[in-house]
Structure formats: structure tokens, C-alpha cells
Design a protein around this motif. Structure first.
Motif, PDB file in Angstrom:
ATOM      1  N   ILE A   1      -3.283   3.997  -2.059  1.00  0.00           N
ATOM      2  CA  ILE A   1      -3.146   3.271  -3.322  1.00  0.00           C
ATOM      3  C   ILE A   1      -2.789   1.831  -3.000  1.00  0.00           C
ATOM      4  O   ILE A   1      -1.723   1.556  -2.439  1.00  0.00           O
ATOM      5  CB  ILE A   1      -2.066   3.899  -4.220  1.00  0.00           C
ATOM      6  CG1 ILE A   1      -2.400   5.361  -4.518  1.00  0.00           C
ATOM      7  CG2 ILE A   1      -1.936   3.107  -5.520  1.00  0.00           C
ATOM      8  CD1 ILE A   1      -1.285   6.123  -5.210  1.00  0.00           C
ATOM      9  N   LYS A   2      -3.686   0.924  -3.327  1.00  0.00           N
ATOM     10  CA  LYS A   2      -3.421  -0.493  -3.159  1.00  0.00           C
ATOM     11  C   LYS A   2      -2.731  -1.006  -4.425  1.00  0.00           C
ATOM     12  O   LYS A   2      -3.218  -0.791  -5.532  1.00  0.00           O
ATOM     13  CB  LYS A   2      -4.704  -1.261  -2.884  1.00  0.00           C
ATOM     14  CG  LYS A   2      -5.280  -1.042  -1.477  1.00  0.00           C
ATOM     15  CD  LYS A   2      -6.489  -1.922  -1.256  1.00  0.00           C
ATOM     16  CE  LYS A   2      -6.844  -2.015   0.226  1.00  0.00           C
ATOM     17  NZ  LYS A   2      -7.305  -0.756   0.801  1.00  0.00           N
ATOM     18  N   VAL A   3      -1.597  -1.670  -4.250  1.00  0.00           N
ATOM     19  CA  VAL A   3      -0.797  -2.141  -5.380  1.00  0.00           C
ATOM     20  C   VAL A   3      -0.825  -3.671  -5.432  1.00  0.00           C
ATOM     21  O   VAL A   3      -0.497  -4.342  -4.457  1.00  0.00           O
ATOM     22  CB  VAL A   3       0.661  -1.635  -5.275  1.00  0.00           C
ATOM     23  CG1 VAL A   3       1.424  -1.999  -6.549  1.00  0.00           C
ATOM     24  CG2 VAL A   3       0.693  -0.131  -5.037  1.00  0.00           C
ATOM     25  N   ASN A   4      -1.248  -4.194  -6.564  1.00  0.00           N
ATOM     26  CA  ASN A   4      -1.331  -5.642  -6.811  1.00  0.00           C
ATOM     27  C   ASN A   4      -2.299  -6.357  -5.865  1.00  0.00           C
ATOM     28  O   ASN A   4      -2.096  -7.513  -5.503  1.00  0.00           O
ATOM     29  CB  ASN A   4       0.051  -6.291  -6.740  1.00  0.00           C
ATOM     30  CG  ASN A   4       0.970  -5.803  -7.842  1.00  0.00           C
ATOM     31  OD1 ASN A   4       0.513  -5.313  -8.870  1.00  0.00           O
ATOM     32  ND2 ASN A   4       2.263  -5.931  -7.633  1.00  0.00           N
TER      33      ASN A   4
ATOM     34  N   ILE B   1       0.839  -1.202   0.000  1.00  0.00           N
ATOM     35  CA  ILE B   1       0.000   0.000   0.000  1.00  0.00           C
ATOM     36  C   ILE B   1       0.870   1.246   0.000  1.00  0.00           C
ATOM     37  O   ILE B   1       1.858   1.335   0.744  1.00  0.00           O
ATOM     38  CB  ILE B   1      -0.941   0.009   1.222  1.00  0.00           C
ATOM     39  CG1 ILE B   1      -1.980  -1.126   1.100  1.00  0.00           C
ATOM     40  CG2 ILE B   1      -1.643   1.359   1.355  1.00  0.00           C
ATOM     41  CD1 ILE B   1      -2.871  -1.275   2.317  1.00  0.00           C
ATOM     42  N   LEU B   2       0.491   2.219  -0.847  1.00  0.00           N
ATOM     43  CA  LEU B   2       1.107   3.544  -0.847  1.00  0.00           C
ATOM     44  C   LEU B   2       0.091   4.521  -0.251  1.00  0.00           C
ATOM     45  O   LEU B   2      -1.025   4.649  -0.758  1.00  0.00           O
ATOM     46  CB  LEU B   2       1.460   3.978  -2.280  1.00  0.00           C
ATOM     47  CG  LEU B   2       2.393   3.060  -3.083  1.00  0.00           C
ATOM     48  CD1 LEU B   2       2.506   3.568  -4.524  1.00  0.00           C
ATOM     49  CD2 LEU B   2       3.770   2.985  -2.430  1.00  0.00           C
TER      50      LEU B   2
ATOM     51  N   ILE C   1     -13.185  -0.214  -1.755  1.00  0.00           N
ATOM     52  CA  ILE C   1     -13.868   0.669  -2.716  1.00  0.00           C
ATOM     53  C   ILE C   1     -12.826   1.281  -3.640  1.00  0.00           C
ATOM     54  O   ILE C   1     -11.987   2.081  -3.214  1.00  0.00           O
ATOM     55  CB  ILE C   1     -14.652   1.772  -1.988  1.00  0.00           C
ATOM     56  CG1 ILE C   1     -15.706   1.153  -1.065  1.00  0.00           C
ATOM     57  CG2 ILE C   1     -15.317   2.697  -3.003  1.00  0.00           C
ATOM     58  CD1 ILE C   1     -16.419   2.159  -0.182  1.00  0.00           C
ATOM     59  N   VAL C   2     -12.876   0.905  -4.914  1.00  0.00           N
ATOM     60  CA  VAL C   2     -11.899   1.370  -5.904  1.00  0.00           C
ATOM     61  C   VAL C   2     -12.410   2.639  -6.572  1.00  0.00           C
ATOM     62  O   VAL C   2     -13.529   2.688  -7.083  1.00  0.00           O
ATOM     63  CB  VAL C   2     -11.626   0.282  -6.959  1.00  0.00           C
ATOM     64  CG1 VAL C   2     -10.660   0.797  -8.020  1.00  0.00           C
ATOM     65  CG2 VAL C   2     -11.077  -0.973  -6.293  1.00  0.00           C
ATOM     66  N   LEU C   3     -11.555   3.664  -6.593  1.00  0.00           N
ATOM     67  CA  LEU C   3     -11.911   4.952  -7.172  1.00  0.00           C
ATOM     68  C   LEU C   3     -11.134   5.253  -8.457  1.00  0.00           C
ATOM     69  O   LEU C   3     -11.509   6.146  -9.209  1.00  0.00           O
ATOM     70  CB  LEU C   3     -11.656   6.068  -6.156  1.00  0.00           C
ATOM     71  CG  LEU C   3     -12.317   5.884  -4.782  1.00  0.00           C
ATOM     72  CD1 LEU C   3     -11.856   6.960  -3.827  1.00  0.00           C
ATOM     73  CD2 LEU C   3     -13.833   5.891  -4.924  1.00  0.00           C
ATOM     74  N   GLY C   4     -10.056   4.523  -8.690  1.00  0.00           N
ATOM     75  CA  GLY C   4      -9.246   4.751  -9.882  1.00  0.00           C
ATOM     76  C   GLY C   4      -8.265   3.613 -10.095  1.00  0.00           C
ATOM     77  O   GLY C   4      -7.924   2.893  -9.145  1.00  0.00           O
ATOM     78  N   THR C   5      -7.810   3.460 -11.338  1.00  0.00           N
ATOM     79  CA  THR C   5      -6.925   2.344 -11.684  1.00  0.00           C
ATOM     80  C   THR C   5      -5.932   2.741 -12.773  1.00  0.00           C
ATOM     81  O   THR C   5      -6.268   3.508 -13.674  1.00  0.00           O
ATOM     82  CB  THR C   5      -7.741   1.134 -12.194  1.00  0.00           C
ATOM     83  OG1 THR C   5      -8.700   0.760 -11.224  1.00  0.00           O
ATOM     84  CG2 THR C   5      -6.839  -0.056 -12.498  1.00  0.00           C
ATOM     85  N   ILE C   6      -4.719   2.212 -12.673  1.00  0.00           N
ATOM     86  CA  ILE C   6      -3.765   2.201 -13.774  1.00  0.00           C
ATOM     87  C   ILE C   6      -2.789   1.044 -13.510  1.00  0.00           C
ATOM     88  O   ILE C   6      -2.589   0.653 -12.358  1.00  0.00           O
ATOM     89  CB  ILE C   6      -2.982   3.526 -13.920  1.00  0.00           C
ATOM     90  CG1 ILE C   6      -2.203   3.548 -15.242  1.00  0.00           C
ATOM     91  CG2 ILE C   6      -2.055   3.764 -12.722  1.00  0.00           C
ATOM     92  CD1 ILE C   6      -1.608   4.907 -15.606  1.00  0.00           C
TER      93      ILE C   6
ATOM     94  N   GLN D   1      -4.391   0.782  -7.628  1.00  0.00           N
ATOM     95  CA  GLN D   1      -5.799   1.114  -7.467  1.00  0.00           C
ATOM     96  C   GLN D   1      -5.967   2.140  -6.352  1.00  0.00           C
ATOM     97  O   GLN D   1      -5.574   1.903  -5.202  1.00  0.00           O
ATOM     98  CB  GLN D   1      -6.622  -0.143  -7.147  1.00  0.00           C
ATOM     99  CG  GLN D   1      -6.695  -1.126  -8.319  1.00  0.00           C
ATOM    100  CD  GLN D   1      -7.512  -2.345  -8.004  1.00  0.00           C
ATOM    101  OE1 GLN D   1      -7.083  -3.193  -7.219  1.00  0.00           O
ATOM    102  NE2 GLN D   1      -8.691  -2.451  -8.613  1.00  0.00           N
ATOM    103  N   LEU D   2      -6.530   3.294  -6.704  1.00  0.00           N
ATOM    104  CA  LEU D   2      -6.846   4.322  -5.720  1.00  0.00           C
ATOM    105  C   LEU D   2      -8.079   3.871  -4.940  1.00  0.00           C
ATOM    106  O   LEU D   2      -9.108   3.550  -5.528  1.00  0.00           O
ATOM    107  CB  LEU D   2      -7.121   5.657  -6.423  1.00  0.00           C
ATOM    108  CG  LEU D   2      -7.606   6.803  -5.536  1.00  0.00           C
ATOM    109  CD1 LEU D   2      -6.525   7.221  -4.540  1.00  0.00           C
ATOM    110  CD2 LEU D   2      -8.040   7.994  -6.395  1.00  0.00           C
ATOM    111  N   CYS D   3      -7.956   3.840  -3.614  1.00  0.00           N
ATOM    112  CA  CYS D   3      -9.056   3.357  -2.767  1.00  0.00           C
ATOM    113  C   CYS D   3      -9.264   4.298  -1.583  1.00  0.00           C
ATOM    114  O   CYS D   3      -8.367   5.047  -1.199  1.00  0.00           O
ATOM    115  CB  CYS D   3      -8.756   1.963  -2.223  1.00  0.00           C
ATOM    116  SG  CYS D   3      -8.546   0.688  -3.471  1.00  0.00           S
TER     117      CYS D   3
END
Length: 326
Positions: free
Chosen positions: A15-18, A6-7, A55-60, A47-49
Motif C-alpha cells: 500500500i503506497k500512502v500519499n 509504504i505499508l 500499477i494501482v489496483l485500489g484506492t481510498i 493506494q493498493l499496488c
């Protein structure tokens, strides 16, 4: 190994990563399933949470495509950032900045982002452009994309007079457009492949790769064709980008069909399909290569009622970051 971590952004967002959380805020090329096809040992799904939530708000996602070179997506039509519409600008900017900072911290020497066309989401395109430019990214490539708005207006009313004549001729002579059964997928692919070869263009996917996409995304890969009795004279491969956008990835007809132009009949069928399925946009792809226009292709799509839209890719090298920090 693609470990998860997590970042932190602030006391409300992270930001949750992987973690690969399922999300409705996405397009097909930003899903885990697509990411998973092309990921390497160094690949990251951001994934921005909301803090401590699913709850996911954004992804890249980014994948290392060469030594210390990270790209979104590794392969595919586009990737880029997807964000929930009601997210504050400053939170979205922090999402991009934190992802950017992390990639540099792990030794990136170059980052590349291939954005979705502006027509898919003009607001997202605009704010992303502003943020990326201020973070030191430059426009690596600019293409002109073509799209057709799907509304209550019938397809013949959108196209020019010449295409209406071609459409009527196809119908008079008994050509039939329909969704293609799996049993003739390879024939449909061959029609497109041979059409590309005749015109001197490469086809970026072989048949095995198309089948892989069909198997992974059975509800999102659609093949349509035009038949003269039992013979396929024209075919297309379409991708359901999202519940609102249908993308014509590739299409083509057999040789010596110039007098009929079955592509027009096929376009009519795809448009009617999009109407029935409540899509709002039919994306017919770009008509430029590395920014250079294909005038004939541009006019062809304009005659089908299409509108132009920008499609950009961004890049930043490590030396850019150093310069900006001095």
C-alpha cells in the motif's frame, strides 16, 4: 505535512500512502484532486499496488475531520474503497485491514466510511459490506438511492403516462433543454438554490464552491438547463463520476412551473446526453434523509423510471476495536 510511505501486505502487494499515483481505477471523489481540496494536516491517500510498481489496483483516502476522527471522504457525496475487479478477495480484505490497522495505530478513536451506492458496483458493495462488518464496523446510516439504467430505450418509454404528458406539453410550448454556457452558471445555480429554499431544504455548496469544482474538474462538472426563450426555468448540476456513471447532484425549477414540470424535459435531455456519451447509469441521488423517506421525492423518481439501491455509511469507534480484541 502529508509524508509518503509504504505499508507492506506480502511479497506481491503493498500500500503506497500519499504517493498520488494517477489511476484509471477510480471515481471522481477518490481522485487526488478531490482529496486535495479538503485534506488537513493528518490526511492519507492509500493506494493498493503491485510490489515495486506504479500499477494501482485500489484506492481510498481518509482525512482527520475532528481530533482523531478519520473520514472517507472528508466532504463529498461518497468516498469508500475502489478496487480493480479481478483482485482476489483475500488481497482486497488485506488492503482494508491494513488501512484500518494503520489508522488505529496512529491514534484514531473513530473511523467513518461513506460508500458509493450499491448500484454503482454491486459486487464491490457486497464484498466490502462483508469485510467491514467482520472487522467490527457498523452501519452508521442507510439511504435509498435512485438510479436510471441508460440503454437503447428512449426516455419517454421509461417514464409514466403523466410525465409523458408533461414532456409533450413542454415541447409544444417551445421550452428548450440544453447544456448551459459558463456565462449563465450563476443564474442556473440561483434557480436550484431558490428551489431548495422554497421546499425547506439546505444546499450543501455555495456558488464559490461550485466554481471551485468547475475549475478543478472542467470536464466532469456539467450544467444543464431548460429555457423559456432567454429565461432559465429549470437547471441541474451534474457530475461525471466515472466513464460509466453520470450523477445528478442537484436540480430545481423556478416557482409557479407546476403545470409544466420542466424537470421532466430536463431529465429527458440529461438521459439523451448520457446515451450519446455512452454512460451506463444515471444516478439521481437519495430520497431519504438519515434513513427517513421523502415519499413524494421517491415517487417522483420512480415515475421517471428509476430503481432503488442502498447507500450505506460505516463507522467504528476505538472501543469497538478493544472489544473485538478481547
Amino acid at each position: 505535512m502529508n509524508k509518503h510511505f509504504i505499508l507492506s501486505i506480502d511479497d506481491k502487494y503493498e500500500i503506497k500512502v500519499n504517493y498520488f499515483i494517477e489511476s484509471e481505477v477510480n471515481h471522481i471523489f477518490n481522485t487526488f484532486d478531490f482529496f486535495n481540496i479538503h485534506k488537513t494536516e493528518r490526511a492519507f491517500y492509500f493506494q493498493l499496488c503491485k510490489k515495486n510498481s506504479q500499477i494501482v489496483l485500489g484506492t481510498i483516502h481518509f482525512t482527520e475531520i475532528a481530533s482523531d476522527v478519520f473520514k472517507s471522504p472528508a466532504k463529498g457525496t461518497f468516498g469508500g474503497f475502489v478496487i480493480q475487479e479481478n483482485i482476489d478477495f483475500n488481497i482486497y480484505e488485506q488492503f482494508i485491514k491494513n488501512v484500518d490497522d494503520y489508522l488505529w495505530c496512529i491514534g484514531a478513536r473513530r473511523i467513518e466510511v461513506l460508500m458509493q451506492p450499491m448500484c454503482h458496483n454491486p459486487s464491490l458493495f457486497s464484498v466490502t459490506y462483508n469485510i467491514m462488518i467482520r472487522l467490527g464496523y457498523t452501519v452508521e446510516n442507510h439511504e435509498i438511492n435512485y438510479n436510471l439504467v441508460v440503454d437503447d430505450i428512449c426516455f419517454p418509454a421509461k417514464i409514466n403516462h403523466g410525465n409523458r404528458k408533461r414532456l409533450n406539453k413542454c415541447l409544444r410550448e417551445g421550452l428548450i433543454a440544453k447544456e448551459i454556457d459558463y456565462s449563465v452558471y450563476e443564474q442556473a445555480y440561483s434557480v436550484i438554490l431558490e428551489n431548495r429554499r422554497r421546499r425547506g431544504f439546505m444546499f450543501s455548496m455555495n456558488y464559490e464552491q461550485i466554481l471551485q469544482m468547475v475549475n478543478i474538474f472542467p470536464e466532469q462538472i456539467k450544467l444543464f438547463g431548460v429555457f423559456n426563450q432567454e429565461t432559465i426555468v429549470c437547471s441541474s448540476i451534474c457530475v461525471v463520476i466515472s466513464p460509466l456513471i453520470l450523477y445528478v447532484y442537484a436540480w430545481g425549477d423556478i416557482d409557479n412551473m407546476q403545470n409544466h414540470s420542466p424537470i421532466t424535459l430536463l431529465a429527458n435531455y440529461i438521459y439523451e446526453y448520457a446515451q450519446k456519451k455512452a454512460f451506463q447509469l444515471l444516478d439521481l441521488g437519495t430520497s431519504t434523509i438519515l434513513g427517513e423517506p421523502n415519499i413524494g421525492l421517491m415517487q417522483f423518481k420512480k415515475n421517471l423510471g428509476c430503481q432503488e439501491s442502498l447507500k450505506l455509511s460505516f463507522s467504528k469507534n476505538s472501543k469497538t476495536m478493544i472489544t473485538n480484541n478481547q
